[in-house]
Design an enzyme around this catalytic site. Sequence first.
Site, PDB file in Angstrom:
ATOM      1  N   MET A  43      44.387 -23.772  92.092  1.00  0.00           N
ATOM      2  CA  MET A  43      45.778 -23.957  91.936  1.00  0.00           C
ATOM      3  C   MET A  43      46.516 -23.817  93.077  1.00  0.00           C
ATOM      4  O   MET A  43      47.870 -24.406  92.891  1.00  0.00           O
ATOM      5  CB  MET A  43      46.378 -22.838  91.085  1.00  0.00           C
ATOM      6  CG  MET A  43      46.058 -21.519  91.590  1.00  0.00           C
ATOM      7  SD  MET A  43      46.337 -20.200  90.262  1.00  0.00           S
ATOM      8  CE  MET A  43      45.976 -18.762  91.372  1.00  0.00           C
ATOM      9  N   LYS A  44      46.201 -23.606  94.057  1.00  0.00           N
ATOM     10  CA  LYS A  44      46.855 -23.278  95.510  1.00  0.00           C
ATOM     11  C   LYS A  44      47.461 -24.704  96.157  1.00  0.00           C
ATOM     12  O   LYS A  44      48.226 -24.576  96.886  1.00  0.00           O
ATOM     13  CB  LYS A  44      46.301 -22.271  96.324  1.00  0.00           C
ATOM     14  CG  LYS A  44      46.036 -20.993  95.972  1.00  0.00           C
ATOM     15  CD  LYS A  44      47.032 -20.246  95.613  1.00  0.00           C
ATOM     16  CE  LYS A  44      46.775 -18.688  95.301  1.00  0.00           C
ATOM     17  NZ  LYS A  44      47.964 -17.862  95.200  1.00  0.00           N
ATOM     18  N   ASP A  45      47.008 -25.897  95.699  1.00  0.00           N
ATOM     19  CA  ASP A  45      47.205 -26.737  96.249  1.00  0.00           C
ATOM     20  C   ASP A  45      48.888 -27.054  95.903  1.00  0.00           C
ATOM     21  O   ASP A  45      49.454 -27.680  96.882  1.00  0.00           O
ATOM     22  CB  ASP A  45      46.600 -27.994  95.840  1.00  0.00           C
ATOM     23  CG  ASP A  45      45.316 -28.224  96.126  1.00  0.00           C
ATOM     24  OD1 ASP A  45      44.653 -27.449  96.993  1.00  0.00           O
ATOM     25  OD2 ASP A  45      44.526 -29.107  95.783  1.00  0.00           O
ATOM     26  N   ALA A  48      50.944 -25.028  98.602  1.00  0.00           N
ATOM     27  CA  ALA A  48      50.802 -25.574  99.743  1.00  0.00           C
ATOM     28  C   ALA A  48      51.785 -26.736  99.872  1.00  0.00           C
ATOM     29  O   ALA A  48      52.566 -26.761 101.016  1.00  0.00           O
ATOM     30  CB  ALA A  48      49.262 -25.900 100.065  1.00  0.00           C
TER      31      ALA A  48
END
Length: 316
Positions: A43-45, A48
């Site tokens: 989910m951190k895409d 970022a």
Amino acid sequence: MKTCSSVLEAIGNTPLIELARIGKDLPGKIFAKAEFMNPSGSMKDRIALKMIEDAEKEGKLKPGSIVLEETSGNTGIGLAMVCAIKGYRFVAVMSEGNSPERRQVLQAMGARVELVPQAEGGKPGQVTGEDLALVEERARELQKELGAFWVNQFHNPGNCAAHYETTAQEIWRQMDGKIDYFLDVVGTSGTFTGIATALKEKDPNIQCWAVEPATAPVLAGKPVTNPKHVLQGSSYAKIPDLWQPRVCDGYITVTDGEAIRAARRLATEEGLLCGYTSGGNVAAALRLAGWCDPGARIVTILCDGGMRYLSTDLFK
């Protein structure tokens, strides 16, 4: 489907999957947002890309800039992907306690990885608030040394905004607005705060619950008996700067054993290979589905994939 000019256009629009097998005998229905299907695997895409593009708009990044971040791995991997496309050098500062697969992926994507030893008594796979403080201290030193732009996900409002603008909107559309509960483990609180804020704006009756380790329920105001737990990248036994209690309706805890068993059930019964924190979310959802009203619809997050944990005891 049209072609993408870069992998960045493939971020988001992940599936929302009903966990109809592991939840088949329960009153509530569980739906899981498959965030491990983002291009770099978590989910951190989303955050970022948002945080880097915000920095570009604000003039904080220019060609040749160095980007720096303290990370448990997933945000760093997302940033490595974004920086590879945009041409920035990326330095990831992380604890030695995080799974080695994460650092290997970071290095494969061209990042410089600065490993920080754990605090005394630290155990691999269990990163504490003390460990994180050491990582932050090293990140500050490197920022001065390199003149880098520090993304600072724990304090960056773009973290919440990414999930408010994208993840929450996708969930609302995919569920046709029929949501009774949303629950998620809290790390930086970007995912929980962003999604809960957006969902409550659409329907104030949606109950948003924070998931915490049984030994470190700090958000619920209960004592921390052991800050060491398997939910990597979350629940550091301190209240994160981005936390907004006004959008939280309740708290639910899970043990390490419950998180591990749920992750294994996800793999063997639903065919979804996910990490510890996904297991924690699903364990909490299973408990909630057991005592909620019949037919209640519960949404949670599958944060990252299980391939990043093959060196751990998760699937042994």
